[in-house]
Design a protein around this motif. Structure first.
Motif, PDB file in Angstrom:
ATOM      1  N   SER A 146      -0.739   0.265 -12.189  1.00 50.13           N
ATOM      2  CA  SER A 146      -0.354  -0.854 -13.024  1.00 50.13           C
ATOM      3  C   SER A 146       1.092  -0.683 -13.270  1.00 50.13           C
ATOM      4  O   SER A 146       1.681  -2.174 -13.158  1.00 50.13           O
ATOM      5  N   LEU A 200      -5.925  -0.750  -3.812  1.00 49.72           N
ATOM      6  CA  LEU A 200      -6.571   0.379  -3.422  1.00 49.72           C
ATOM      7  C   LEU A 200      -7.835   0.057  -2.555  1.00 49.72           C
ATOM      8  O   LEU A 200      -8.310   1.121  -2.609  1.00 49.72           O
ATOM      9  N   VAL A 225       1.931   2.683  -3.515  1.00 45.32           N
ATOM     10  CA  VAL A 225       0.325   2.755  -4.344  1.00 45.32           C
ATOM     11  C   VAL A 225       0.637   4.230  -3.421  1.00 45.32           C
ATOM     12  O   VAL A 225       0.613   5.118  -4.033  1.00 45.32           O
ATOM     13  N   VAL A 243      -5.872   3.111 -13.267  1.00 43.65           N
ATOM     14  CA  VAL A 243      -4.833   1.854 -12.443  1.00 43.65           C
ATOM     15  C   VAL A 243      -4.464   1.480 -13.282  1.00 43.65           C
ATOM     16  O   VAL A 243      -3.013   1.133 -12.895  1.00 43.65           O
ATOM     17  N   LEU A 247      -3.352  -4.992  -7.598  1.00 37.79           N
ATOM     18  CA  LEU A 247      -3.333  -3.927  -7.086  1.00 37.79           C
ATOM     19  C   LEU A 247      -5.041  -3.569  -6.453  1.00 37.79           C
ATOM     20  O   LEU A 247      -5.078  -2.620  -5.451  1.00 37.79           O
ATOM     21  N   GLN A 304       0.775  -1.062   0.044  1.00 38.25           N
ATOM     22  CA  GLN A 304       0.047   0.394   0.614  1.00 38.25           C
ATOM     23  C   GLN A 304       0.683   1.492  -0.019  1.00 38.25           C
ATOM     24  O   GLN A 304       0.690   2.315  -1.021  1.00 38.25           O
TER      25      GLN A 304
END
Length: 161
Positions: free
Chosen positions: A68, A82, A52, A64, A78, A49
């Motif tokens: 990716s 998310l 991200v 996304v 993912l 996380q």
């Protein structure tokens, strides 16, 4: 056309565990990620996380598909990350205004504010590793080349002979 190479001298025992790149990368990865865990827990983040969030702190909103690509992760991998980040209030997901086919990910105000706390993490990791910053930068550079080489290898193996 590939250039001919001479076989590397892998020594007396090419299968010696301590000489395997995969072993060193695996152990180093596990150990370094373990250093992050206590720093990320108060922020309610796991290491994936956190990656991200790093990508979103660089630029937001992102699709996304873009996340990716930048994270070298499958969209299916993912998706749960998310969803979790959305459930804790760090981001929102919705259709892109520019292209409704794309799922856009954007930071919330809480997600943006979290960056100030996260900025302390790299310094603490360098301290915990007890290595020179120049060594870590060199390691990062070499690992980036390894990643690129493995991606080229993936492409090479996908091509018909």
């Amino acid at each position: 056309m590939s250039r001919p190479t001479t076989p590397a001298d892998l020594g007396e025992d090419p299968l010696a565990l301590e000489r395997q790149v995969c072993f060193a990368l695996s152990v180093a990865s596990r150990n370094v990620i373990a250093l992050y865990r206590p720093l990320l827990e108060p922020m309610r983040l796991t290491h994936p996380q956190y990656l991200v969030m790093l990508a979103l702190w660089e630029r937001t909103p992102r699709s996304v598909k873009d996340l990716s690509a930048v994270l070298h992760a499958e969209p299916a991998t993912l998706s749960p990350l998310l969803k979790r980040l959305e459930s804790v209030g760090y981001l929102t997901r919705g259709r892109s205004n520019a292209d409704e086919r794309l799922l856009a990910v954007d930071l919330t105000e809480q997600g943006r504010e979290l960056r100030a706390e996260a900025e302390k993490i790299p310094h603490r990791i360098v301290e915990r590793l007890g290595m020179e910053l120049s060594e870590l930068e060199q390691l990062n550079s070499v690992l980036t080349r390894v990643i690129a080489a493995t991606r080229r290898t993936d492409l090479d193996t996908a091509l018909p002979e």
